[in-house]
Design a protein around this motif. Sequence first.
Motif, PDB file in Angstrom:
ATOM      1  N   ASN A  53      -2.322   6.561  -8.237  1.00  0.00           N
ATOM      2  CA  ASN A  53      -3.823   6.321  -7.227  1.00  0.00           C
ATOM      3  C   ASN A  53      -3.967   5.420  -8.095  1.00  0.00           C
ATOM      4  O   ASN A  53      -4.170   4.683  -9.451  1.00  0.00           O
ATOM      5  CB  ASN A  53      -3.705   7.304  -6.865  1.00  0.00           C
ATOM      6  CG  ASN A  53      -4.407   8.362  -7.477  1.00  0.00           C
ATOM      7  OD1 ASN A  53      -5.331   8.231  -8.915  1.00  0.00           O
ATOM      8  ND2 ASN A  53      -4.425   9.351  -7.486  1.00  0.00           N
ATOM      9  N   SER A  54      -5.626   4.923  -8.032  1.00  0.00           N
ATOM     10  CA  SER A  54      -6.486   4.427  -8.558  1.00  0.00           C
ATOM     11  C   SER A  54      -7.293   4.837  -9.694  1.00  0.00           C
ATOM     12  O   SER A  54      -7.259   3.341 -10.346  1.00  0.00           O
ATOM     13  CB  SER A  54      -7.727   3.640  -7.679  1.00  0.00           C
ATOM     14  OG  SER A  54      -8.396   5.093  -7.472  1.00  0.00           O
ATOM     15  N   GLY A  90       1.151  -1.535  -4.926  1.00  0.00           N
ATOM     16  CA  GLY A  90       0.421  -0.486  -5.149  1.00  0.00           C
ATOM     17  C   GLY A  90      -0.920  -0.928  -5.276  1.00  0.00           C
ATOM     18  O   GLY A  90      -1.523  -2.187  -4.925  1.00  0.00           O
ATOM     19  N   PRO A  91      -1.595   0.219  -5.944  1.00  0.00           N
ATOM     20  CA  PRO A  91      -2.382  -0.364  -6.806  1.00  0.00           C
ATOM     21  C   PRO A  91      -2.917  -0.609  -8.126  1.00  0.00           C
ATOM     22  O   PRO A  91      -3.488  -0.789  -8.317  1.00  0.00           O
ATOM     23  CB  PRO A  91      -2.974   1.224  -7.059  1.00  0.00           C
ATOM     24  CG  PRO A  91      -2.122   1.849  -7.151  1.00  0.00           C
ATOM     25  CD  PRO A  91      -1.361   1.498  -6.083  1.00  0.00           C
ATOM     26  N   THR A 143       1.368  -1.388   0.356  1.00  0.00           N
ATOM     27  CA  THR A 143       0.209  -0.359   0.174  1.00  0.00           C
ATOM     28  C   THR A 143       0.523   0.887  -0.188  1.00  0.00           C
ATOM     29  O   THR A 143       2.117   1.305   0.944  1.00  0.00           O
ATOM     30  CB  THR A 143      -0.722  -0.381   1.406  1.00  0.00           C
ATOM     31  OG1 THR A 143      -0.026  -0.077   2.677  1.00  0.00           O
ATOM     32  CG2 THR A 143      -2.329  -1.186   1.257  1.00  0.00           C
ATOM     33  N   THR A 186       0.984   6.251  -0.557  1.00  0.00           N
ATOM     34  CA  THR A 186       0.223   6.495  -0.472  1.00  0.00           C
ATOM     35  C   THR A 186       0.193   7.768  -1.767  1.00  0.00           C
ATOM     36  O   THR A 186      -0.079   8.572  -2.283  1.00  0.00           O
ATOM     37  CB  THR A 186       0.652   8.077   0.513  1.00  0.00           C
ATOM     38  OG1 THR A 186       2.072   7.953   0.590  1.00  0.00           O
ATOM     39  CG2 THR A 186       0.192   7.095   2.124  1.00  0.00           C
ATOM     40  N   ASP A 187       1.711   7.432  -2.858  1.00  0.00           N
ATOM     41  CA  ASP A 187       2.070   8.332  -3.361  1.00  0.00           C
ATOM     42  C   ASP A 187       2.454   7.394  -4.617  1.00  0.00           C
ATOM     43  O   ASP A 187       2.412   7.464  -6.221  1.00  0.00           O
ATOM     44  CB  ASP A 187       3.607   9.545  -3.329  1.00  0.00           C
ATOM     45  CG  ASP A 187       4.524   8.612  -2.510  1.00  0.00           C
ATOM     46  OD1 ASP A 187       4.566   7.198  -2.672  1.00  0.00           O
ATOM     47  OD2 ASP A 187       5.801   8.490  -2.167  1.00  0.00           O
ATOM     48  N   GLY A 188       2.635   6.136  -4.498  1.00  0.00           N
ATOM     49  CA  GLY A 188       2.934   5.156  -5.845  1.00  0.00           C
ATOM     50  C   GLY A 188       4.079   4.721  -6.351  1.00  0.00           C
ATOM     51  O   GLY A 188       5.133   5.540  -6.448  1.00  0.00           O
TER      52      GLY A 188
END
Length: 437
Positions: free
Chosen positions: A403-404, A229-230, A123, A125-127
Amino acid sequence: MATTLLLVLFGSVSLALSVPPIHTQPEQVHISYPGVEGSMVITWTTLSVTESIVEYGQWGRKMFQFTAKGNSTLFVDGGREKRKMYIHRVILTQLVPGTAYLYHCGSDSGWSDLFYFTALRETWTDGPRFALFGDMGNENPQSLARLQKETQAGIYDIILHIGDFAYDMHEDDGKIGDEFMRQVESIAAYVPYMTCPGNHEEAYNFSHYRNRFSMPGDTESLWYSWNVGPAHIISFSTEVYFYLGYGLELLFKQYSWLKNDLEEANRPENRAVRPWIITMAHRPMYCSNDDKDDCTKFESYVRLGRNDTTPVAPGLEDLFYRYGVDLELWAHEHTYERLWPVYGFKVFNGSTEEPYVNPKAPVHIITGSAGCREKHDGFIPKPREWSAFRSTDYGYTRMQVINSTHLYLEQVSDDQYGKVIDSIMLVKERHGPEAWN
């Protein structure tokens, strides 16, 4: 007296030459992510048998606070000399995600230099930030110096090498492979170096590729997937469509695995957490090059499959479209090419003004211009209607899965001293096959 002295000296030299060399010093260090958060695989080579040990610790704390042990496997090159090397693998576990670690590897018979890495997080926050490229050789590795500097400066979290290494790893009884792995150590020992096979790995049934790298899963690094990440990232082999002599069953086995992996990734609970599905493989489905490769033909094996096999071998374009793959990364062509969103040779832009905002088909990027002895490839004079941007500059691609909904890509020209010559922001408010509607 003089004669006696010469005999003594000559005898000493002869004795020294008769002693076999001891090759216990670790070399060709590289790391990879095994697909489990809080873990990392350290891989290296020695030319003699030694133990497989990694000593490591968190940056700023006691050096070599922890010790992990693994094992080595004997790899015998298929060439005339039948050279032997020992590939060592140690898995580090219980790492703190996002934390930097110092490490060295080897044994009391010899230790590597000191390296560092940051444990991957699932996970962000900024990818996560990637460098991606294919087709980088031991000779003329044009982009290597820039990639070395940027990697050690902390610009990247992950490297994706999309096939074709060293040109070629098996040459000179595997010595070219050794030299290439020493060259990329300055990148691959610091960030996970994730790979897929290319056509230049074919020798001896891809034995150098299968033995030298340590990717997730149990397929000898030929195909696998992992999460970061996503994004759900799938690496596979296009070569199963071309080297049928090694077994047609590999093609069908990979296809079945891809279908099952995509089904799992598309389960609503999984796609909600990792909406981006990204594939990486060597030979592209599309290209506008002029070299008569598979991607220049409308009947591309990778895209449509093969009708000359029993049973007929399925292609991958329909499969990837059906499961809503967002981005497909390729190499093989020694150029950079960005495509409009495309399916079945038809363009499906999000809109005229914003083609990459909610596109109605997958986006393809070809990034095979890192540098090798075969130099550049050429393009046909007039681009196809689905070709958005082309460059023959040596270079590589940067990617950030922000992000997503947002994913950023840019192309770096090494010929133009690191200038960014192309960029897009891919925006998807919906993912999955329903995004095409």
